[in-house]
Scaffold this motif. Structure first.
Motif, mmCIF file in Angstrom:
data_model
loop_
_atom_site.group_PDB
_atom_site.id
_atom_site.type_symbol
_atom_site.label_atom_id
_atom_site.label_comp_id
_atom_site.label_asym_id
_atom_site.label_seq_id
_atom_site.Cartn_x
_atom_site.Cartn_y
_atom_site.Cartn_z
ATOM 1 N N GLY A 15 0.804 -1.218 0.000
ATOM 2 C CA GLY A 15 0.000 0.000 0.000
ATOM 3 C C GLY A 15 0.832 1.261 0.000
ATOM 4 O O GLY A 15 0.307 2.353 0.187
ATOM 5 N N ALA A 16 2.141 1.136 -0.229
ATOM 6 C CA ALA A 16 3.033 2.293 -0.163
ATOM 7 C C ALA A 16 2.835 3.232 -1.343
ATOM 8 O O ALA A 16 2.581 2.784 -2.464
ATOM 9 N N THR A 17 2.942 4.516 -1.081
ATOM 10 C CA THR A 17 3.100 5.510 -2.139
ATOM 11 C C THR A 17 4.541 5.989 -2.060
ATOM 12 O O THR A 17 4.975 6.506 -1.039
ATOM 13 N N ILE A 18 5.274 5.790 -3.140
ATOM 14 C CA ILE A 18 6.712 6.023 -3.125
ATOM 15 C C ILE A 18 7.053 7.134 -4.103
ATOM 16 O O ILE A 18 6.739 7.038 -5.296
ATOM 17 N N ALA A 19 7.672 8.177 -3.602
ATOM 18 C CA ALA A 19 8.032 9.329 -4.432
ATOM 19 C C ALA A 19 9.476 9.209 -4.919
ATOM 20 O O ALA A 19 10.270 8.427 -4.387
ATOM 21 N N ASN A 20 9.797 10.016 -5.924
ATOM 22 C CA ASN A 20 11.165 10.177 -6.429
ATOM 23 C C ASN A 20 11.785 8.874 -6.916
ATOM 24 O O ASN A 20 13.009 8.685 -6.826
ATOM 25 N N ALA B 213 5.031 -4.793 -20.807
ATOM 26 C CA ALA B 213 5.335 -3.514 -21.446
ATOM 27 C C ALA B 213 6.830 -3.304 -21.254
ATOM 28 O O ALA B 213 7.254 -2.772 -20.231
ATOM 29 N N PRO B 214 7.648 -3.744 -22.193
ATOM 30 C CA PRO B 214 9.106 -3.754 -21.986
ATOM 31 C C PRO B 214 9.652 -2.360 -21.702
ATOM 32 O O PRO B 214 9.197 -1.362 -22.261
ATOM 33 N N GLY B 215 10.620 -2.337 -20.821
ATOM 34 C CA GLY B 215 11.346 -1.097 -20.604
ATOM 35 C C GLY B 215 10.698 -0.100 -19.680
ATOM 36 O O GLY B 215 11.039 1.075 -19.715
ATOM 37 N N ILE B 216 9.748 -0.543 -18.833
ATOM 38 C CA ILE B 216 9.157 0.373 -17.847
ATOM 39 C C ILE B 216 9.292 -0.273 -16.474
ATOM 40 O O ILE B 216 8.483 -1.114 -16.080
ATOM 41 N N GLY B 217 10.337 0.079 -15.777
ATOM 42 C CA GLY B 217 10.573 -0.426 -14.435
ATOM 43 C C GLY B 217 10.905 0.719 -13.502
ATOM 44 O O GLY B 217 11.246 1.820 -13.941
ATOM 45 N N PHE B 218 10.797 0.462 -12.196
ATOM 46 C CA PHE B 218 10.995 1.520 -11.205
ATOM 47 C C PHE B 218 11.838 1.011 -10.043
ATOM 48 O O PHE B 218 11.691 -0.127 -9.593
ATOM 49 N N ALA B 219 12.718 1.878 -9.552
ATOM 50 C CA ALA B 219 13.608 1.532 -8.443
ATOM 51 C C ALA B 219 13.560 2.625 -7.384
ATOM 52 O O ALA B 219 13.490 3.816 -7.707
ATOM 53 N N ILE B 220 13.596 2.216 -6.117
ATOM 54 C CA ILE B 220 13.666 3.158 -5.003
ATOM 55 C C ILE B 220 15.077 3.752 -4.966
ATOM 56 O O ILE B 220 16.060 3.010 -5.001
ATOM 57 N N PRO B 221 15.212 5.078 -4.929
ATOM 58 C CA PRO B 221 16.541 5.694 -5.022
ATOM 59 C C PRO B 221 17.432 5.356 -3.828
ATOM 60 O O PRO B 221 16.957 5.134 -2.715
#
Length: 363
Positions: free
Chosen positions: A197-202, A244-252
């Motif tokens: 349920g996290a909302t993660i910014a940046n 959907a290739p090429g759309i990933g997200f990482a926590i900074p």
């Protein structure tokens, strides 16, 4: 609606994206990997055009291999009873940082490190679901355990070459490559199917392939520095939930260090740096059954909203310049603010539209 999916194995987790994205969903089981970008020796049809001298392919390959040799030994596989993910060795004492959705509700884990085939035992130090991060600790530290080096988030730039390291689909010590596609993305996880349920910014958006099992691993630059923890990847529900290739997200890395250092020192996060209104709320709909705001169910005594005069029954429709229609949009708006900042909150009390200056609290 835009959605995201965490990259753990076996469980499905749908996560809405912030405004400005095309409609996508994230689906576990997607194994399509991003094709490598053309190397500097690749040519296009037509006459050659003058330009700067490109780095030799051998030099770039050498940088890839150096980064892999430097960092991959610090990336581990984490086996929980209901999920499989990755982690990054944080220090010489056996602390490993990973995603909270990888550890779930479990307290003990099996860990496979790159320095040996023996499966090691680890226990949970603490999880911080609000940022989808957790720290576990090996019960015994093996010889040769190598902590990773974490980079400076301020130096991460769009177009930078990056490598994603982890255990996609249980294939330990796997590496994919891509670039930093964008910075400052805000995404929100669902609480269903194992989500935090996290909302993660940046967050760092990357084209490096992130598949189930990559969660908690390492997003690495060519200076052998971890710049993020891969957490989410996308798929398209309009195409049968195909990848959907090429759309990933990482926590900074900056947030990873902030959370991990506090957990290791105090056993919990004591200073989240995340703003809050100090309310309990729920999404409400209008006469057309469309989300129309967040109704305050309860205000914390002495909290930010209460001090500003908000009360149960008020319906929040805007925070600063951000329109609020759902709990998710409220969380995303607050993720962009800092504790102690003053914001204007627009709300409805009965049929009257009102505003209040609110000094934000902290989660």
């Amino acid at each position: 609606m835009d959605v995201l999916h965490s990259r753990r194995r076996a469980r499905r987790l749908m996560l809405p994206l912030s405004a400005g994205f095309c409609a996508i969903a994230l689906v576990s089981g997607c194994s399509a990997a991003q094709a490598p970008a053309p190397g500097p020796d690749a040519t296009a049809s037509g006459p050659a055009q003058p330009g700067p001298v490109a780095k030799a392919a051998g030099d770039l390959q050498s940088e890839y291999q150096t980064a892999i040799n430097d960092v991959l030994p610090s990336v581990v596989q984490i086996d929980a009873s209901e999920s499989l993910g990755s982690g990054v060795v944080y220090d010489t004492k056996g602390h490993i940082v990973t995603n909270a959705h990888v550890v779930g509700d479990e307290k003990s884990f099996k860990v496979t490190v790159a320095t040996g085939e023996k499966v090691l035992k680890a226990t949970l130090v603490a999880a911080y679901p609000e940022q989808d991060l957790a720290v576990i600790k090996l019960d015994g530290v093996p010889d040769g355990l190598r902590p990773a080096k974490f980079g400076d988030s301020e130096k991460v730039a769009v177009g930078q070459i990056v490598l994603a390291m982890g255990s996609p689909l249980g294939l330990s010590s796997s590496v994919t490559q891509g670039i930093v596609s964008a910075l400052g993305r805000t995404v929100s996880e669902s609480r269903t199917a194992g989500g935090t349920g996290a909302t993660i910014a940046n967050m760092v958006q990357t084209s490096a392939a992130i598949n189930p099992g990559n969660s908690g691993g390492a997003l690495v630059n060519l200076n052998s520095e971890v710049i993020g923890i891969p957490t989410l990847a996308a798929s398209d529900p309009q195409m049968g939930d195909s990848a959907a290739p090429g759309i990933g997200f990482a926590i900074p890395a900056s947030m990873v260090r902030t959370v991990a250092d506090q957990i290791i020192k105090d056993g919990k996060v004591t200073d989240s740096g995340r703003a809050a209104l100090d309310i309990t709320g729920r999404t409400v709909v209008n006469d057309d059954y469309r989300p129309a705001g967040v109704a305050i169910v309860n205000v914390q005594k002495g909290g930010a909203a209460a001090d500003a005069g908000l009360r149960a029954g008020d319906i929040i429709t805007r925070v600063g310049d951000a329109p609020i229609s759902t709990i998710t949009s409220l969380a995303e708006a607050l993720a962009a603010e800092k504790p102690g900042q003053e914001v204007t909150v627009t709300y409805m009390r009965g049929d009257a539209k009102k505003t209040a200056k609110v000094k934000l609290g902290e989660i």
